[in-house]
Design a protein around this motif. Structure first.
Motif, mmCIF file in Angstrom:
data_model
loop_
_atom_site.group_PDB
_atom_site.id
_atom_site.type_symbol
_atom_site.label_atom_id
_atom_site.label_comp_id
_atom_site.label_asym_id
_atom_site.label_seq_id
_atom_site.Cartn_x
_atom_site.Cartn_y
_atom_site.Cartn_z
ATOM 1 N N LEU A 489 0.840 -1.194 0.000
ATOM 2 C CA LEU A 489 0.000 0.000 0.000
ATOM 3 C C LEU A 489 0.874 1.242 0.000
ATOM 4 C CD1 LEU A 489 -2.737 -1.021 2.595
ATOM 5 C CD2 LEU A 489 -2.937 -1.000 0.110
ATOM 6 N N SER A 490 0.538 2.168 -0.840
ATOM 7 C CA SER A 490 1.386 3.347 -1.004
ATOM 8 C C SER A 490 0.956 4.478 -0.077
ATOM 9 C CB SER A 490 1.331 3.831 -2.454
ATOM 10 O OG SER A 490 2.014 5.050 -2.603
ATOM 11 N N ALA A 491 1.948 5.089 0.539
ATOM 12 C CA ALA A 491 1.664 6.260 1.373
ATOM 13 C C ALA A 491 1.320 7.466 0.510
ATOM 14 C CB ALA A 491 2.867 6.572 2.248
ATOM 15 N N ASN A 492 1.593 7.358 -0.791
ATOM 16 C CA ASN A 492 1.313 8.470 -1.694
ATOM 17 C C ASN A 492 -0.119 8.459 -2.200
ATOM 18 O OD1 ASN A 492 4.012 9.405 -1.583
ATOM 19 N ND2 ASN A 492 4.629 7.860 -3.093
ATOM 20 N N SER A 493 -0.804 7.328 -2.029
ATOM 21 C CA SER A 493 -2.192 7.253 -2.467
ATOM 22 C C SER A 493 -3.057 8.098 -1.536
ATOM 23 C CB SER A 493 -2.682 5.806 -2.462
ATOM 24 O OG SER A 493 -1.900 5.014 -3.341
ATOM 25 N N PRO A 494 -4.116 8.673 -2.055
ATOM 26 C CA PRO A 494 -4.951 9.537 -1.202
ATOM 27 C C PRO A 494 -5.710 8.749 -0.147
ATOM 28 C CG PRO A 494 -5.974 9.227 -3.361
ATOM 29 C CD PRO A 494 -4.596 8.627 -3.448
ATOM 30 N N LEU A 495 -5.849 9.361 1.023
ATOM 31 C CA LEU A 495 -6.716 8.820 2.071
ATOM 32 C C LEU A 495 -7.979 9.670 2.069
ATOM 33 C CD1 LEU A 495 -4.518 7.982 5.181
ATOM 34 C CD2 LEU A 495 -6.217 6.515 4.143
ATOM 35 N N ILE A 496 -9.110 9.002 2.023
ATOM 36 C CA ILE A 496 -10.372 9.716 1.906
ATOM 37 C C ILE A 496 -11.298 9.257 3.028
ATOM 38 C CG2 ILE A 496 -12.332 10.234 0.401
ATOM 39 C CD1 ILE A 496 -10.440 9.330 -1.946
ATOM 40 N N LEU A 497 -11.574 10.136 3.968
ATOM 41 C CA LEU A 497 -12.416 9.806 5.114
ATOM 42 C C LEU A 497 -13.723 10.579 4.992
ATOM 43 C CD1 LEU A 497 -9.708 10.069 7.935
ATOM 44 C CD2 LEU A 497 -10.410 8.021 6.676
ATOM 45 N N LYS A 498 -14.789 9.888 4.590
ATOM 46 C CA LYS A 498 -16.084 10.538 4.417
ATOM 47 C C LYS A 498 -17.170 9.893 5.269
ATOM 48 C CE LYS A 498 -15.397 12.508 -0.177
ATOM 49 N NZ LYS A 498 -15.908 12.601 -1.578
ATOM 50 N N ASP A 499 -17.194 8.553 5.256
ATOM 51 C CA ASP A 499 -18.210 7.864 6.047
ATOM 52 C C ASP A 499 -17.938 8.078 7.542
ATOM 53 O OD1 ASP A 499 -20.380 5.453 5.632
ATOM 54 O OD2 ASP A 499 -19.287 5.252 7.515
ATOM 55 N N GLU A 500 -19.015 8.213 8.305
ATOM 56 C CA GLU A 500 -18.869 8.462 9.737
ATOM 57 C C GLU A 500 -18.041 7.383 10.420
ATOM 58 O OE1 GLU A 500 -19.258 10.583 13.277
ATOM 59 O OE2 GLU A 500 -19.678 11.158 11.204
ATOM 60 N N SER A 501 -18.232 6.129 10.023
ATOM 61 C CA SER A 501 -17.480 5.043 10.665
ATOM 62 C C SER A 501 -16.008 5.087 10.294
ATOM 63 C CB SER A 501 -18.081 3.684 10.298
ATOM 64 O OG SER A 501 -18.074 3.477 8.904
ATOM 65 N N GLU A 502 -15.669 5.634 9.126
ATOM 66 C CA GLU A 502 -14.259 5.832 8.765
ATOM 67 C C GLU A 502 -13.623 6.880 9.673
ATOM 68 O OE1 GLU A 502 -13.873 5.119 4.002
ATOM 69 O OE2 GLU A 502 -15.042 6.860 4.623
ATOM 70 N N LEU A 503 -14.328 7.961 9.891
ATOM 71 C CA LEU A 503 -13.803 9.032 10.737
ATOM 72 C C LEU A 503 -13.631 8.564 12.184
ATOM 73 C CD1 LEU A 503 -16.005 11.914 9.315
ATOM 74 C CD2 LEU A 503 -13.506 11.802 9.171
ATOM 75 N N ILE A 504 -14.608 7.816 12.666
ATOM 76 C CA ILE A 504 -14.535 7.315 14.040
ATOM 77 C C ILE A 504 -13.353 6.371 14.211
ATOM 78 C CG2 ILE A 504 -15.701 5.820 15.709
ATOM 79 C CD1 ILE A 504 -18.356 7.030 14.719
ATOM 80 N N LEU A 505 -13.148 5.492 13.235
ATOM 81 C CA LEU A 505 -12.021 4.555 13.288
ATOM 82 C C LEU A 505 -10.695 5.306 13.213
ATOM 83 C CD1 LEU A 505 -10.861 1.697 13.333
ATOM 84 C CD2 LEU A 505 -11.215 1.582 10.845
ATOM 85 N N ALA A 506 -10.612 6.291 12.336
ATOM 86 C CA ALA A 506 -9.373 7.058 12.192
ATOM 87 C C ALA A 506 -8.993 7.742 13.503
ATOM 88 C CB ALA A 506 -9.538 8.090 11.081
ATOM 89 N N LYS A 507 -9.972 8.341 14.154
ATOM 90 C CA LYS A 507 -9.700 9.024 15.428
ATOM 91 C C LYS A 507 -9.209 8.050 16.490
ATOM 92 C CE LYS A 507 -13.176 12.556 14.434
ATOM 93 N NZ LYS A 507 -14.545 13.053 14.709
ATOM 94 N N GLN A 508 -9.794 6.848 16.503
ATOM 95 C CA GLN A 508 -9.361 5.839 17.476
ATOM 96 C C GLN A 508 -7.926 5.405 17.203
ATOM 97 O OE1 GLN A 508 -11.122 4.979 20.068
ATOM 98 N NE2 GLN A 508 -9.932 3.275 20.874
ATOM 99 N N LEU A 509 -7.586 5.209 15.946
ATOM 100 C CA LEU A 509 -6.226 4.793 15.592
ATOM 101 C C LEU A 509 -5.191 5.805 16.066
ATOM 102 C CD1 LEU A 509 -6.911 3.482 11.973
ATOM 103 C CD2 LEU A 509 -6.037 2.101 13.870
ATOM 104 N N LEU A 510 -5.540 7.078 16.017
ATOM 105 C CA LEU A 510 -4.577 8.124 16.348
ATOM 106 C C LEU A 510 -4.433 8.364 17.846
ATOM 107 C CD1 LEU A 510 -5.482 10.625 13.498
ATOM 108 C CD2 LEU A 510 -3.361 9.316 13.722
ATOM 109 N N GLN A 511 -5.209 7.660 18.651
ATOM 110 C CA GLN A 511 -5.134 7.850 20.103
ATOM 111 C C GLN A 511 -4.091 6.964 20.777
ATOM 112 O OE1 GLN A 511 -9.022 7.489 21.925
ATOM 113 N NE2 GLN A 511 -9.930 8.919 20.461
ATOM 114 N N LEU A 512 -3.473 6.051 20.026
ATOM 115 C CA LEU A 512 -2.536 5.098 20.647
ATOM 116 C C LEU A 512 -1.424 5.782 21.446
ATOM 117 C CD1 LEU A 512 -1.662 2.142 21.055
ATOM 118 C CD2 LEU A 512 -0.289 2.378 18.965
#
Length: 585
Positions: A489-512
């Motif tokens: 998986l490329s770090a250069n590919s775009p990350l697109i967070l639109k669905d509410e569950s995507e945003l919720i998961l992203a926030k949880q990942l960043l709390q480590l």
């Protein structure tokens, strides 16, 4: 990576100075995670506490802070709520940028400590000539977890096993074996450890009831402590036998320890007494040498002493613990010493620490912490014991956990009509069984008692190890099903967070990083368990709401990144708990 909450605190600290002057540079802006998602992600509560000092209304303070706050790159437009709370919601674009940094970060945003410390973690500590029992479970598992987290933060950790390998019990056991089984004192492994334990119990009865036996046992202790060759040989044989049995359990639980038992400190005990005397701290009381304590009294309300040398000239646990502190500070150069023992020893350690500080053994730059924990209870709510009333042997408890895991796995495979190899079944049953025991312990606040239940800890639903392991395996199944190599998986590919569950998961990942730091400070492993449980729940919700393999590009790649980061975070978090992952379940 700087933790999100720390980044927000820094922005508010800058605003405090701009708004109210340099006197507020050290003021804590009181940033906390929002208690409810409808209030955003974080909340600043400083306005209420500053209002009186500034002689302004809280909402006026909040408005001034917002006027000078530079946070548009992190958060959506902020708002003042209620009497003066400032609610903060992270921007999707900020989340996307932060997540992209994690793709190439093996530490998933968790920085090493700077500066690092030299830290001793004292845990497990079984007694020689006795089998490890359920009472050692919590100390061993909690201590190992704390050591793993501190090591991951790049602290220099010394893992010490302060085994009970000295004292009266050996004189008692050697005296009894000389009569009942003398070959055990001259030949290695002449007895199984279980038989040795049985002899120990009989020796204890004789010691309590027979004055002649008691005196002979005491003389045997004197011979041992004075270096008598035959006594030392017998003692070493008993220690080696116990040590091998302990190691079997440490190996199966993947526990690393350096043994430094009570006997190690024996040469330093007299020096401790000398130093206490030179400090003017010693008082003779009924022939014993004591240090009287501040804030400790007996039932009659009289000052309570800590005995450091008994009236018969012998030493006790307190003397050994004081000698250990001296060695750990002076020779090991420890800056933080962590003792992981049951809550029943809280008073003992409070007293030892007080004496050590009075005597100068513990300088101000060395922190000592007693990590206390509660009891393991049976499902009847009482202390966990066998049907005969004996304390449960730890080996039996672990064997039973694996057996229960195996039964559950075979039942599930039969219901799914799945065929697996015997190696897969054996490995999975052992991993799940042992992980369930560890996680059940660590997921509880260590200060509380907890009920030991195989059914609950092996449940595939709820806050259990199988639930975490299954969430990890679910990600790996996506890799297999789609022929995906997550490393590509490329770090250069775009990350697109639109669905509410995507945003919720992203926030949880960043709390480590925040969670790891909190465990490092308060030494409560259940905080990490709670985080991983929430991560697993949020990933499962994302999995249900957001198709991954069937999504079109670039959404597919973005969601694969979320899957991979979730799996990597689960794997790292579980490894810090001492739990390995399974690619398939």
């Amino acid at each position: 990576m700087t933790a999100i909450i720390q980044q927000i605190k820094e922005r508010f600290s800058q605003s405090l100075v701009k708004s109210f002057g340099e006197n507020f540079a050290a003021t804590d802006p009181l940033i906390v995670a929002a208690s409810n998602p409808r209030f955003g992600d974080y909340q600043c509560n400083i306005s209420l506490s500053l209002a009186k000092e500034l002689k302004q209304k809280p909402r006026e303070v909040a408005a001034t802070l917002l006027k000078n706050l530079e946070i548009d790159d992190l958060c959506q437009p902020t708002e003042i709520a209620g009497p003066g709370f400032i609610n903060l919601t992270l921007k999707p674009s900020y989340l996307e940028t932060q997540l992209k940094d994690l793709i190439i970060d093996n530490r998933l945003g968790v920085a090493g400590a700077n500066p690092s410390q030299k830290i001793i973690v004292d845990f497990s500590s079984p007694n020689i000539a006795k089998e490890m029992h359920v009472g050692h479970l919590r100390s061993t598992i909690i201590g190992d977890c704390i050591a793993r987290i501190l090591e991951f933060r790049h602290h220099q950790v010394i893992r010490l096993n302060h085994v009970g390998d000295w004292g009266t019990q050996f004189g008692m056991l050697i005296t009894y074996l000389q009569e009942a089984y003398p070959s055990a004192l001259t030949q290695a492994d002449a007895l199984d450890l279980g038989d040795l334990v049985s002899f120990y119990k009989k020796a204890k009865i004789r010691f309590d009831e027979d004055e002649n036996f008691k005196e002979t046992a005491r003389q045997a202790v004197v011979k041992l402590q004075s270096g008598d060759p035959q006594s030392r040989q017998a003692w070493q044989l008993l220690c080696q036998q116990s040590r091998r049995e302990f190691q079997k359990i440490y190996d199966i639980l993947d526990i690393k320890l350096i043994e430094r038992g009570e006997s190690f400190y024996n040469p330093y005990l007299e020096a401790v007494i000398t130093e206490l005397d030179q400090q003017g701290l010693l008082t003779e009381d009924n022939g014993a040498l004591c240090v009287f304590l501040d804030g400790f009294t007996n039932k009659e309300g009289d000052p309570l002493p800590l005995i450091v040398k008994k009236s018969d000239g012998g030493y006790n646990y307190a003397t050994t613990d004081l000698a250990a502190i001296c060695y750990r500070v002076r020779q090991d150069k420890a800056e933080r010493i962590i003792y992981v023992t049951d809550a029943g020893q809280a008073n003992h350690f409070a007293q030892v620490f007080q004496v050590a500080k009075k005597a100068g053994f513990l300088p101000d730059n060395v922190a000592v912490v007693h990590v206390a924990f509660g009891l393991v209870l049976g499902e009847d709510g009482k202390k966990l014991k066998t049907r005969s009333g004996e304390t449960v042997r730890l080996q039996e408890l672990l064997d039973q956990a694996i057996a229960c895991s195996l039964a559950d796995l075979e039942k599930r495979l039969a219901s799914e009509e799945r065929e697996e190899t015997s190696d897969f079944i054996a490995k999975t049953a052992e991993t799940v069984g042992l992980s369930a025991v560890k996680y059940a312990d660590l997921s509880q606040n260590r200060n509380s008692n907890y009920v030991f239940s195989y059914d609950k800890m092996l449940n595939l639903q709820g806050n259990t190890a199988p639930y975490m392991l299954y969430a990890y395996a679910r990600v790996q199944s996506i890799s297999r099903e789609g022929g995906i190599n997550f490393q590509d998986l490329s770090a250069n590919s775009p990350l697109i967070l639109k669905d509410e569950s995507e945003l919720i998961l992203a926030k949880q990942l960043l709390q480590l990083p925040e969670v790891i730091r909190s465990v490092e400070e308060d030494l409560l492993p259940n905080r990490l368990c709670d985080y991983l449980y929430e991560l697993s729940k949020k990933y499962n919700r994302f999995y249900e709401n957001c198709p991954v393999l069937k999504a079109a590009e670039p959404i597919k790649n973005s969601r694969l990144v979320l899957c991979d980061l979730t799996a990597r975070t689960l794997k790292l978090g579980l490894s810090l708990l001492g739990i390995p992952v399974l690619e398939r379940m």
